[in-house]
Design an enzyme around this catalytic site. Structure first.
Site, PDB file in Angstrom:
ATOM      1  N   ASP A   1       6.256  55.353  12.509  1.00  0.00           N
ATOM      2  CA  ASP A   1       5.784  55.866  13.802  1.00  0.00           C
ATOM      3  C   ASP A   1       5.589  54.706  14.773  1.00  0.00           C
ATOM      4  OD1 ASP A   1       4.556  57.159  15.897  1.00  0.00           O
ATOM      5  OD2 ASP A   1       2.624  57.360  14.870  1.00  0.00           O
TER       6      ASP A   1
ATOM      7  N   ASN B   1       4.763  55.091  18.095  1.00  0.00           N
ATOM      8  CA  ASN B   1       3.914  55.342  19.272  1.00  0.00           C
ATOM      9  C   ASN B   1       2.544  55.941  18.949  1.00  0.00           C
ATOM     10  OD1 ASN B   1       4.621  57.865  18.535  1.00  0.00           O
ATOM     11  ND2 ASN B   1       5.637  58.439  20.443  1.00  0.00           N
TER      12      ASN B   1
ATOM     13  N   ASP C   1       1.584  58.653  17.465  1.00  0.00           N
ATOM     14  CA  ASP C   1       1.291  60.097  17.493  1.00  0.00           C
ATOM     15  C   ASP C   1       1.239  60.707  16.086  1.00  0.00           C
ATOM     16  OD1 ASP C   1       3.930  60.197  16.748  1.00  0.00           O
ATOM     17  OD2 ASP C   1       4.594  61.453  18.405  1.00  0.00           O
TER      18      ASP C   1
ATOM     19  N   ASP D   1       9.545  58.312  14.334  1.00  0.00           N
ATOM     20  CA  ASP D   1      10.418  58.570  15.492  1.00  0.00           C
ATOM     21  C   ASP D   1      11.616  57.621  15.461  1.00  0.00           C
ATOM     22  OD1 ASP D   1       9.248  56.125  16.378  1.00  0.00           O
ATOM     23  OD2 ASP D   1       7.544  57.270  17.128  1.00  0.00           O
TER      24      ASP D   1
ATOM     25  N   ASP E   1      24.521  70.791   6.567  1.00  0.00           N
ATOM     26  CA  ASP E   1      23.473  71.616   5.981  1.00  0.00           C
ATOM     27  C   ASP E   1      24.035  72.985   5.572  1.00  0.00           C
ATOM     28  OD1 ASP E   1      20.496  71.834   5.619  1.00  0.00           O
ATOM     29  OD2 ASP E   1      20.775  73.553   6.926  1.00  0.00           O
TER      30      ASP E   1
ATOM     31  N   GLU F   1      26.474  69.873   1.877  1.00  0.00           N
ATOM     32  CA  GLU F   1      25.410  70.395   1.025  1.00  0.00           C
ATOM     33  C   GLU F   1      25.899  71.772   0.573  1.00  0.00           C
ATOM     34  OE1 GLU F   1      20.816  71.951   0.864  1.00  0.00           O
ATOM     35  OE2 GLU F   1      22.118  72.461   2.516  1.00  0.00           O
TER      36      GLU F   1
HETATM   37  C1  NOJ Z   1      18.794  72.625   3.458  1.00  0.00           C
HETATM   38  C2  NOJ Z   1      17.879  71.580   4.014  1.00  0.00           C
HETATM   39  O1  NOJ Z   1      18.015  70.416   3.246  1.00  0.00           O
HETATM   40  C3  NOJ Z   1      16.491  72.162   3.972  1.00  0.00           C
HETATM   41  O2  NOJ Z   1      15.507  71.208   4.241  1.00  0.00           O
HETATM   42  C4  NOJ Z   1      16.434  73.309   4.946  1.00  0.00           C
HETATM   43  O3  NOJ Z   1      15.176  73.944   4.845  1.00  0.00           O
HETATM   44  C5  NOJ Z   1      17.524  74.351   4.639  1.00  0.00           C
HETATM   45  N1  NOJ Z   1      18.790  73.741   4.354  1.00  0.00           N
HETATM   46  C6  NOJ Z   1      17.706  75.277   5.818  1.00  0.00           C
HETATM   47  O4  NOJ Z   1      18.293  74.590   6.885  1.00  0.00           O
END
Ligand code: NOJ
Length: 535
Positions: A22, A24, A26, A30, A201, A275
């Site tokens: 971090d 800043n 908060d 970041d 993802d 993934e």
């Molecule tokens: C896989 C991601 O790694 C995870 O963190 C996320 O919750 C789900 N896909 C939905 O996007």
């Protein structure tokens, strides 16, 4: 040596931006914080970083609920900060992968807001999966969300929309050309800003089939999809290929289009890793066909026991599977979605396993904090943030434990991570695990990773296949010992808590824990330890 292309045998360091550093005060990490620590990342000896999402987001699912995929959320900085982070990484010869989230948007994305207003039958709703309720008022089908609860949420005019994850993450309809076009724009946006590739993802989830049909066993399916849910393996294997929203043929057409975009940035060697949780495992190879993506995650080790039989089975199967299509596997021991390896199998065990895995062919993904031997944080229920915790009414604790910020320096929490109050509590017991402490301790986990990554680059990258020496099928078939040779290096892992003597000679390159005794053509491997020997 670097592998060629760069990603083939790379080590890629996963940064969860909110928890890294971090700048800043908060309480949340970041982009400037990441930039300021890139020298540290470089010191590990990794080739690239992958950043979990830092885009505009209401942050209902740790940023995987994207409201604007082509901008930076103010909590992380702005686009200039992103550009600077990429440029500084490049000046240190670190590549940068960003996360792309194509299965869903946030309900705060302008498209979803427009869809709500435009009403049923509109072109705005056609970008998502909106359907009328069944005549009895129930949702269009009985699918269960991967985060628990129904996969459908009803809007004011009575229609339902599909969300495989949280209700704040409406699934996109990939049959709609607007969606494909928008994602092509996003891919180019980040490549033009300098990114070197993407982590995709839910790469297997974009295309859905039978959206209006009930699944015969939705609860069974939901349990089968959860790694932490014990289930008879036969039942699990029977259920997994029946998922109507995963691994459909149509996803491959999308990646063929994306590959053309990646290839158009010719000299850059852009790469993408999927993934993709697929079943049977052979389906994973489809994602790395030469006109699709470059890598697919192998998650097998995320829940494997510290057991020679199981590890050998998983490792050799992954190597053989990818070899059948001329590719190399990938390896991961931890990530932001699963318990940290040090908590799961033990600290010493996790070092031994990491040193073993770092010698295998293929790319290794290292989750920030893994190099410190960091365990999961202990989170009081009132501090939890993961939608899994809320959607299951607390029956599942969720993934916050693996997302606690990193300890950098000093004697008390939050150990230099922030000058403010951290978004998840760091543990006082992490005093000995800070980067500052480990940096100067030659026996620390941090320095083990540094040595291993340097030695890996020097002796193992692009240096041949695995030849098993000791396994349940090779050598003395001792269930406490795994060993293989690659190039001029032999790697031995003793999984038992007693020393094991082997007949071998060579120069000790690195040991994960304990003292190695070697003389007269014999080496004693310490308990729960891995060694690399150079011949
Ligand atoms: C896989 C991601 O790694 C995870 O963190 C996320 O919750 C789900 N896909 C939905 O996007």
């Amino acid at each position: 040596m670097k592998s060629s292309p760069w990603w083939k045998e790379a080590t890629i360091y996963q940064i969860y931006p909110r928890s890294f550093f971090d700048s800043n005060g908060d309480g949340e990490g970041d982009l400037p914080g990441i930039t300021s620590k890139l020298q540290y990342v470089k010191s590990l000896g990794v080739d690239a970083i992958w950043l979990s999402p830092f885009y505009t987001s209401p942050n209902k699912d740790g940023g995987y609920d994207v409201a604007n995929p082509r901008d930076v959320d103010p909590r992380f900085g702005n686009l200039a900060d992103a550009k600077k982070m990429i440029d500084v990484a490049h000046s240190l010869e670190l590549r940068v992968l960003v996360d792309i989230v194509p299965n869903h948007f946030s309900d705060q994305h302008i498209w979803f807001q427009e869809a709500l207003k435009a009403g049923r039958g509109s072109k705005e709703r056609a970008r998502f999966h909106f359907y009328d309720a069944n005549p009895d008022g129930t949702p269009p089908n009985n699918w269960i969300s991967l985060f628990g609860g129904p996969s459908w949420t009803q809007v004011e005019d009575g229609q339902f929309y599909l969300h495989l994850f949280d209700s704040s993450q409406p699934d996109l309809n990939w049959d709609n050309p607007d969606v494909a076009q928008d994602f092509e724009k996003t891919l180019r946006f980040w490549l033009d800003l300098g990114a070197d590739g993407f982590r995709i993802d839910v790469a297997h989830g974009l295309v859905k089939e039978d959206v209006l049909k009930d699944h015969p066993d939705p609860q069974g399916l939901s349990d089968a999809l959860r790694l932490d849910m014990p289930m008879d393996p036969e039942r699990r294997y029977a259920l997994l290929p029946t998922v109507p929203y995963f691994d459909r043929q149509g996803v491959h057409e999308i990646y063929r289009q994306w590959r053309k975009i990646f290839n158009s940035y010719e000299a850059r060697e852009v790469m993408a890793v999927a993934e993709a949780w697929v079943h049977p495992p052979v389906n994973a190879t489809r994602y790395v066909r030469s006109d699709e993506l470059h890598q697919v995650f192998n998650f097998d080790l995320l829940d494997a026991a510290f057991n020679a039989q199981q590890l050998y089975g998983l490792m050799s199967a992954a190597i053989d599977l990818m070899k059948s299509v001329g590719a190399l596997p990938t390896w991961a021991l931890s990530n932001h979605d699963s318990p940290r390896v040090a908590s799961r199998i033990g600290e010493v065990q996790s070092r031994a396993l990491a040193l073993f895995v770092l010698a295998l062919p293929g790319s290794c993904y290292v989750y920030a904090g893994q190099e410190l031997g960091l365990p999961d944080g202990v989170i009081p229920d009132e501090a939890r943030q993961d939608p899994i915790y809320f959607r299951t009414n607390g029956t599942q604790k969720g993934r916050d434990g693996a997302r606690v910020p990193l300890p950098w320096s000093g004697e008390v929490a939050p150990f230099g991570f922030t000058s403010g109050s951290p978004w998840l509590p760091l543990q006082e017991s992490w005093k000995e695990l800070t980067v500052e402490k480990q940096d100067t301790d030659p026996k620390s986990s941090l320095n083990l990773y540094r040595s291993a990554l340097n030695l890996r680059a020097e002796h193992l990258v692009d240096n041949g296949e695995v030849q098993w020496i000791e396994s349940p099928e090779h050598g003395r078939k001792n269930n406490s010992l795994l060993a293989f040779k690659r190039g001029n290096v032999s790697i031995y892992m003793n999984l038992s808590d007693t020393p094991i003597e082997v007949e071998v000679s060579g120069k000790l390159l690195v040991v994960s824990a304990g003292i190695v005794d070697g003389r007269d053509g014999k080496v004693t491997i310490p308990p729960v330890s891995t060694i690399w020997l150079h011949h």
